[in-house]
Scaffold this motif. Structure first.
Motif, PDB file in Angstrom:
ATOM      1  N   PHE A   1       0.827  -1.202   0.000  1.00 37.22           N
ATOM      2  CA  PHE A   1       0.000   0.000   0.000  1.00 37.22           C
ATOM      3  C   PHE A   1       0.866   1.259   0.000  1.00 37.22           C
ATOM      4  CE2 PHE A   1      -2.366   3.312   2.346  1.00 37.22           C
ATOM      5  CZ  PHE A   1      -3.464   3.438   1.502  1.00 37.22           C
ATOM      6  N   ILE A   2       1.925   1.255   0.787  1.00 35.13           N
ATOM      7  CA  ILE A   2       2.834   2.415   0.825  1.00 35.13           C
ATOM      8  C   ILE A   2       3.563   2.542  -0.514  1.00 35.13           C
ATOM      9  CG2 ILE A   2       4.876   3.423   1.917  1.00 35.13           C
ATOM     10  CD1 ILE A   2       3.989   1.964   4.500  1.00 35.13           C
ATOM     11  N   GLY A   3       4.131   1.439  -0.988  1.00 34.64           N
ATOM     12  CA  GLY A   3       4.724   1.419  -2.315  1.00 34.64           C
ATOM     13  C   GLY A   3       6.060   2.113  -2.432  1.00 34.64           C
ATOM     14  N   ALA A   4       6.316   2.637  -3.624  1.00 32.04           N
ATOM     15  CA  ALA A   4       7.596   3.258  -3.953  1.00 32.04           C
ATOM     16  C   ALA A   4       7.543   4.765  -3.676  1.00 32.04           C
ATOM     17  CB  ALA A   4       7.941   2.972  -5.411  1.00 32.04           C
ATOM     18  N   SER A   5       8.369   5.530  -4.380  1.00 28.49           N
ATOM     19  CA  SER A   5       8.447   6.974  -4.165  1.00 28.49           C
ATOM     20  C   SER A   5       7.977   7.739  -5.395  1.00 28.49           C
ATOM     21  CB  SER A   5       9.892   7.365  -3.810  1.00 28.49           C
ATOM     22  OG  SER A   5      10.317   6.679  -2.647  1.00 28.49           O
ATOM     23  N   PRO A   6       7.615   9.005  -5.237  1.00 25.77           N
ATOM     24  CA  PRO A   6       7.119   9.792  -6.380  1.00 25.77           C
ATOM     25  C   PRO A   6       8.147   9.895  -7.508  1.00 25.77           C
ATOM     26  CG  PRO A   6       6.668  10.916  -4.315  1.00 25.77           C
ATOM     27  CD  PRO A   6       7.566   9.768  -3.983  1.00 25.77           C
TER      28      PRO A   6
END
Length: 454
Positions: free
Chosen positions: A309-314
């Motif tokens: 849910f948090i995932g990677a970065s922009p």
């Protein structure tokens, strides 16, 4: 004369209304690439049996590739021909870097000037706050990505040349390097990377590619050493949040699965640590696995759901709500507990509009996941946790599954296709492409009135 002027003004106003906004162009661009890829995968030459894929399966696969997810309804290595696999590879590369990156780079090579609208598209695609240096950023992303993929390709090709003949080692290394760097999770082995469970070189190389692809292109460029240059607050937060999540995820996975005979239980200490590290990295939207995920404890499954849910970065090849969104929400909560008006970190305050955007992203994400999971509980026969895992995996463009993907119903496939697309393009981009953006009427200030919350 006045009537003519009014008519011209109305025509100009109509043209402006018809002009597509950057979010709309990005959404349409991704849809176009997906449908072209789906059409190619339906061709007889795309599959081993010469029949091509049914359109819904081709659409699912193309969406999964362009949205760099990795969820599959058919096995990539055994069902698709080399032509079909190469199509998937191209879709992964275009989806990971963004079609605007390719268009901009080739435009530069042809000597074409990048106009304002194209620069605004790049700004939207890379989630940048300014147009300054945006074309240069696109060029660096294109060249830097292929440099990183080249290094990964060489390492995997050399390692796998001991297991396969040279041609197969080179092809497998190319496919899995691009899949790993773009956080796609597609594999040609049929069981992801389970055969390399204790292989340090393969594990560390794939993990490095996943992390580098997932921290964001602006962070990669920011890390490039320059005299007198300080790391931006964005990069500072991304690097520390990424490292913290990987470390916490690995420790918890190690403790939760230590005695599970179907996962870590049968491995030695080195194997347990390596597998725990890998399974902590890969939910950050990559989708590879070296363990049988269907044998995980429920608590571990919940842990992976949170990481996905948090995932990677922009501005990266990954999905999810993003590390900076998660950290902004967390910092906002801590500031409220400490009765602080400003949200601060590392000696800087985070603007109010950034906090509002983070709250909007988080809220919309939770609402979409609840909606899709609820609908899947009606259309599918799997249990709730399995369907929640599938939905979050699709939204986070991760590609991990507990085995439900191939058995999805038609409605289930459509729901997951939509979720993968929304997860890759972005909830706010979709919202802005549908609604009105920068409407001056939205800036009106109304009297404040307190309400009770909590």
């Amino acid at each position: 004369m006045n009537d003519i002027f009014k008519i011209d003004t109305n025509k100009q106003s109509t043209k402006e209304k018809k002009k597509l906004s950057p979010p709309q162009i990005l959404a349409i661009g991704f849809i176009s690439v997906i449908f072209v890829g789906a059409f190619l995968l339906t061709l007889s030459i795309a599959t081993v049996d010469g029949k091509g894929l049914p359109f819904i399966d081709a659409l699912f696969t193309a969406t999964s590739a362009v949205c760099v997810t990795g969820l599959i309804v058919v096995d990539t290595g055994s069902v698709f021909s080399v032509f079909g696999q190469i199509i998937i590879l191209f879709l992964i590369q275009i989806g990971g870097l963004g079609f605007m990156t390719f268009a901009t780079f080739f435009a530069i090579l042809l000597g074409k000037k990048i106009n304002l609208q194209e620069r605004m598209l790049l700004q939207e695609a890379y989630n940048q706050s300014s147009l300054e240096g945006i074309v240069r950023l696109a060029k660096y992303i294109f060249m830097g990505s292929f440099l990183i993929e080249g290094i990964g390709f060489v390492i995997l090709a050399v390692r796998w040349s001991f297991d396969f003949n040279l041609g197969k080692a080179l092809y497998y290394a190319l496919f899995h390097t691009i899949s790993a760097f773009n956080n796609a999770g597609f594999d040609l082995f049929g069981n992801s990377l389970m055969r390399f469970q204790n292989d340090f070189v393969t594990n560390l190389t794939v993990m490095a590619l996943i992390v580098i692809g997932g921290i964001g292109f602006t962070v990669i460029l920011d890390l490039y050493p320059k005299r007198g240059k300080r790391l931006s607050l964005h990069s500072w937060i991304v690097i520390r949040t990424t490292g913290l999540l990987i470390a916490i995820g690995a420790i918890l996975f190690f403790l939760l699965e230590f005695n599970n005979p179907d996962t870590l239980g049968s491995l030695g200490y080195q194997g347990k640590i390596l597998a725990s590290m890998f399974q902590s990295v890969t939910p950050r939207t990559a989708g590879f696995n070296t363990l049988n995920l269907s044998a995980l404890n429920d608590t571990t499954v919940l842990l992976l759901i949170v990481l996905m849910f948090i995932g990677a970065s922009p501005g990266s090849t990954g999905g999810g709500v993003k590390t900076t969104t998660f950290m902004t929400i967390l910092l906002s909560v801590f500031s409220m507990f400490r009765n602080k008006y400003q949200v601060t970190i590392h000696g800087r305050s985070i603007p109010r509009e950034v906090i509002q955007k983070a709250v909007a992203i988080m809220t919309l994400a939770i609402m979409w996941i609840i909606l899709v999971t609820g609908l899947l509980t009606i259309t599918e026969s799997a249990n709730f946790m399995t369907l929640l895992f599938e939905t979050v995996s699709a939204f986070g463009t991760v590609g991990l599954t507990l085995g439900v993907t191939p058995s999805l119903s038609l409605i289930g496939k459509i729901l997951i296709i939509l979720t993968m697309f929304i997860g890759r393009v972005g909830l706010l981009t979709i919202a802005f492409s549908i609604g009105k953006v920068n409407n001056p009427g939205n800036q009106a200030k109304y009297p404040e009135s307190k309400i009770m919350v909590g």
